[in-house]
Design an enzyme around this catalytic site. Structure first.
Site, mmCIF file in Angstrom:
data_model
loop_
_atom_site.group_PDB
_atom_site.id
_atom_site.type_symbol
_atom_site.label_atom_id
_atom_site.label_comp_id
_atom_site.label_asym_id
_atom_site.label_seq_id
_atom_site.Cartn_x
_atom_site.Cartn_y
_atom_site.Cartn_z
ATOM 1 N N GLU A 1 14.401 -0.621 -0.327
ATOM 2 C CA GLU A 1 13.864 -1.710 0.493
ATOM 3 C C GLU A 1 14.897 -2.811 0.696
ATOM 4 O OE1 GLU A 1 10.490 -3.677 -1.281
ATOM 5 O OE2 GLU A 1 10.016 -4.785 0.557
ATOM 6 N N TYR A 2 14.767 -3.496 1.803
ATOM 7 C CA TYR A 2 15.571 -4.685 2.128
ATOM 8 C C TYR A 2 15.511 -5.651 0.938
ATOM 9 C CZ TYR A 2 16.891 -8.850 4.866
ATOM 10 O OH TYR A 2 17.509 -9.965 5.357
ATOM 11 N N HIS B 1 2.264 5.160 -3.140
ATOM 12 C CA HIS B 1 2.515 6.609 -3.035
ATOM 13 C C HIS B 1 3.786 6.902 -3.823
ATOM 14 C CE1 HIS B 1 -0.780 7.355 -0.283
ATOM 15 N NE2 HIS B 1 -0.590 6.080 0.020
ATOM 16 N N ASP C 1 8.478 14.390 0.099
ATOM 17 C CA ASP C 1 8.318 15.805 0.431
ATOM 18 C C ASP C 1 7.022 15.974 1.224
ATOM 19 O OD1 ASP C 1 6.035 16.898 -1.284
ATOM 20 O OD2 ASP C 1 7.235 15.847 -2.774
ATOM 21 N N LEU C 2 6.937 17.099 1.931
ATOM 22 C CA LEU C 2 5.827 17.279 2.875
ATOM 23 C C LEU C 2 4.462 17.324 2.201
ATOM 24 C CD1 LEU C 2 6.554 19.953 5.608
ATOM 25 C CD2 LEU C 2 6.154 17.519 5.882
ATOM 26 N N GLN D 1 0.846 -1.197 0.000
ATOM 27 C CA GLN D 1 0.000 0.000 0.000
ATOM 28 C C GLN D 1 0.886 1.255 0.000
ATOM 29 O OE1 GLN D 1 -2.793 -0.467 3.286
ATOM 30 N NE2 GLN D 1 -3.839 -2.121 2.234
ATOM 31 N N ARG E 1 -4.494 7.866 4.142
ATOM 32 C CA ARG E 1 -4.261 6.691 4.995
ATOM 33 C C ARG E 1 -4.697 6.886 6.435
ATOM 34 N NH1 ARG E 1 -3.973 2.836 1.113
ATOM 35 N NH2 ARG E 1 -2.447 3.421 -0.466
ATOM 36 N N ARG F 1 16.745 -10.846 -2.262
ATOM 37 C CA ARG F 1 17.618 -11.561 -3.192
ATOM 38 C C ARG F 1 19.012 -11.651 -2.580
ATOM 39 N NH1 ARG F 1 18.002 -8.852 -8.826
ATOM 40 N NH2 ARG F 1 18.692 -10.914 -9.448
ATOM 41 N N ARG G 1 12.190 -17.059 -1.780
ATOM 42 C CA ARG G 1 11.320 -16.097 -1.082
ATOM 43 C C ARG G 1 9.865 -16.154 -1.565
ATOM 44 N NH1 ARG G 1 12.935 -10.229 -3.675
ATOM 45 N NH2 ARG G 1 13.010 -10.880 -5.835
HETATM 46 C C1 LIG Z 1 -8.698 3.307 0.695
HETATM 47 C C2 LIG Z 1 -7.748 3.091 -0.461
HETATM 48 C C3 LIG Z 1 -7.914 2.006 -1.300
HETATM 49 C C4 LIG Z 1 -7.019 1.786 -2.367
HETATM 50 N N1 LIG Z 1 -7.167 0.674 -3.169
HETATM 51 C C5 LIG Z 1 -6.257 0.429 -4.165
HETATM 52 C C6 LIG Z 1 -6.326 -0.738 -4.989
HETATM 53 O O1 LIG Z 1 -7.223 -1.555 -4.838
HETATM 54 N N2 LIG Z 1 -5.371 -0.943 -5.937
HETATM 55 C C7 LIG Z 1 -4.348 -0.046 -6.155
HETATM 56 O O2 LIG Z 1 -3.511 -0.260 -7.032
HETATM 57 N N3 LIG Z 1 -4.279 1.082 -5.405
HETATM 58 C C8 LIG Z 1 -5.189 1.337 -4.427
HETATM 59 N N4 LIG Z 1 -5.081 2.465 -3.651
HETATM 60 C C9 LIG Z 1 -3.997 3.395 -3.945
HETATM 61 C C10 LIG Z 1 -4.515 4.686 -4.623
HETATM 62 O O3 LIG Z 1 -5.179 4.398 -5.842
HETATM 63 C C11 LIG Z 1 -3.342 5.636 -4.846
HETATM 64 O O4 LIG Z 1 -2.478 5.084 -5.808
HETATM 65 C C12 LIG Z 1 -2.553 5.885 -3.582
HETATM 66 O O5 LIG Z 1 -3.422 6.230 -2.530
HETATM 67 C C13 LIG Z 1 -1.537 6.994 -3.813
HETATM 68 O O6 LIG Z 1 -2.216 8.209 -3.967
HETATM 69 P P1 LIG Z 1 -1.658 9.329 -4.932
HETATM 70 O O7 LIG Z 1 -1.639 8.848 -6.339
HETATM 71 O O8 LIG Z 1 -2.446 10.583 -4.656
HETATM 72 O O9 LIG Z 1 -0.157 9.521 -4.331
HETATM 73 P P2 LIG Z 1 1.211 9.628 -5.120
HETATM 74 O O10 LIG Z 1 1.458 8.446 -5.973
HETATM 75 O O11 LIG Z 1 2.251 9.993 -4.092
HETATM 76 O O12 LIG Z 1 0.986 10.845 -6.043
HETATM 77 C C14 LIG Z 1 0.750 12.142 -5.511
HETATM 78 C C15 LIG Z 1 0.193 12.993 -6.589
HETATM 79 O O13 LIG Z 1 1.178 13.102 -7.639
HETATM 80 C C16 LIG Z 1 0.539 13.046 -8.901
HETATM 81 N N5 LIG Z 1 1.026 11.860 -9.629
HETATM 82 C C17 LIG Z 1 1.742 10.826 -9.138
HETATM 83 N N6 LIG Z 1 2.035 9.972 -10.113
HETATM 84 C C18 LIG Z 1 1.480 10.457 -11.227
HETATM 85 C C19 LIG Z 1 1.426 10.008 -12.563
HETATM 86 N N7 LIG Z 1 2.018 8.896 -12.972
HETATM 87 N N8 LIG Z 1 0.736 10.755 -13.438
HETATM 88 C C20 LIG Z 1 0.147 11.893 -13.069
HETATM 89 N N9 LIG Z 1 0.162 12.379 -11.811
HETATM 90 C C21 LIG Z 1 0.826 11.677 -10.924
HETATM 91 C C22 LIG Z 1 -0.946 13.006 -8.645
HETATM 92 O O14 LIG Z 1 -1.452 14.299 -8.575
HETATM 93 C C23 LIG Z 1 -1.050 12.415 -7.263
HETATM 94 O O15 LIG Z 1 -2.212 12.748 -6.561
HETATM 95 C C24 LIG Z 1 -5.960 2.698 -2.600
HETATM 96 C C25 LIG Z 1 -5.832 3.810 -1.747
HETATM 97 C C26 LIG Z 1 -6.680 4.004 -0.691
HETATM 98 C C27 LIG Z 1 -6.469 5.199 0.217
#
Ligand SMILES: Cc1cc2nc3c(=O)[nH]c(=O)nc-3n(C[C@H](O)[C@H](O)[C@H](O)COP(=O)(O)OP(=O)(O)OC[C@H]3O[C@@H](n4cnc5c(N)ncnc54)[C@H](O)[C@@H]3O)c2cc1C
Length: 285
Positions: free
Chosen positions: A97-98, A90, A185-186, A86, A196, A101, A169
């Site tokens: 990561e550890y 992000h 970043d913040l 999960q 989360r 391999r 593994r």
């Molecule tokens: C309750 C819950 C259920 C979820 N279920 C699933 C699931 O079933 N399967 C699954 O795969 N994920 C799942 N996720 C993950 C979710 O879809 C997001 O990938 C994850 O929360 C990261 O969020 P984010 O993309 O905003 O963050 P980050 O990846 O840190 O990105 C931050 C911001 O950067 C921008 N960004 C990042 N990458 C790109 C890109 N490639 N193109 C354009 N803009 C970008 C976007 O504005 C994004 O909001 C779940 C998340 C939650 C909270």
């Protein structure tokens, strides 16, 4: 892999779940460095903004996020692999990561505590529902622990037969712990927290996000207060929701709205600037 006992004297390390940990090992910036980045880009325009708090609240309120990206946080984490899966979504974070391999996996597996063992929710396909009674709970716990032992024995047998670690593994379950250094970043860290710390997120990652936030908050007290007020505990509204609220508030005067928001923030009397109050009223007038 680092064990909890290896870091027990280090106050940065907080226990996470049964065998994991969370440690803020480094951070960059402060409320003041984010303020500096903002003032630099606005130049003389910031004369109107009287202090750090008003400026940082303005950034958060208006999603002026570039200066917030100047702050960074770096953690040493040990989490179950299913939490790692999960966390890795992000994508704006950097991590290392550890390597299973390069090194052997350990005998550390997350066993959910008995009060966490619940049935599949009938209303939320991703959630937990009613708790099991004690008897059923302890049987479930045994099944989980047996599965861990079987997997670990299989892993060790495969290594004994000389199978490469990168393939051995494959028999290990996602309750196994992994370890990583994680940096973000913040602004994107706040995004992670918003997602989360939500009650819909899995409890194990909620607990991780809580520990991470507790470690970071004292380093950015003003910014995190604004984050809590606007992003964490705020909500965005759809156009229909806004229209509905405007209809409800149509008959209210500016003074009524000012009185309402002043009363809502009365436990923190210095929290809202005049500008924040005006911006609130202007949303509905
Ligand atoms: C309750 C819950 C259920 C979820 N279920 C699933 C699931 O079933 N399967 C699954 O795969 N994920 C799942 N996720 C993950 C979710 O879809 C997001 O990938 C994850 O929360 C990261 O969020 P984010 O993309 O905003 O963050 P980050 O990846 O840190 O990105 C931050 C911001 O950067 C921008 N960004 C990042 N990458 C790109 C890109 N490639 N193109 C354009 N803009 C970008 C976007 O504005 C994004 O909001 C779940 C998340 C939650 C909270």
């Amino acid at each position: 892999m680092t064990r909890l006992s290896d870091v027990s004297g280090d106050t940065r390390y907080k226990q996470y779940l049964d065998q994991g940990f969370v440690a803020l090992i480094d951070h960059m910036g402060s409320d003041q460095t984010i303020e500096f980045a903002t003032r630099m880009s606005y130049g003389k325009g910031t004369r109107m903004v009287s202090d750090t708090k008003n400026l940082l609240r303005y950034l958060v309120r208006n999603y002026h996020t570039s200066p917030i990206e100047m702050g960074e946080v770096q953690f040493h984490l040990k989490v179950p692999i299913f939490v790692m899966r999960q966390l890795v979504r992000h994508r704006t974070a950097n991590l290392n990561e550890y390597s299973a391999r390069y090194s052997e996996l350990t005998d550390e597996f997350y066993v959910p505590p008995s009060n966490r063992l619940a049935k599949q929710s009938t209303t939320n396909k991703q959630g937990s529902g009613e708790a099991f009674n004690k008897d059923v709970g302890s049987k479930i716990e045994s099944v989980i622990e047996d599965a861990h032992s079987f997997a670990l024995n299989s892993y060790r047998k495969l290594l004994d037969k000389g199978l490469t670690r990168e393939l051995a593994r494959g028999v290990m379950p996602v309750n196994g712990y992994t370890e990583l250094v994680w940096k973000c970043d913040l602004k994107n860290f706040f995004n992670l927290l918003k997602l989360r710390l939500d009650p819909h997120a899995q409890q194990e990652i909620v607990e991780l996000a809580e520990l991470m936030y507790i470690a970071v908050q004292p380093h950015f007290p003003i910014l995190t207060e604004a984050f809590e007020d606007y992003w964490l505990n705020g909500e965005s509204l759809s156009r229909f929701e806004i229209t509905a609220l405007m209809q409800l508030l149509f008959s209210k005067s500016r003074e009524d709205l000012i009185a309402a928001i002043t009363s809502a923030s009365k436990h923190r009397p210095d929290c809202l600037s005049k500008r924040e109050i005006t911006e609130f009223v202007d949303k509905f007038k």
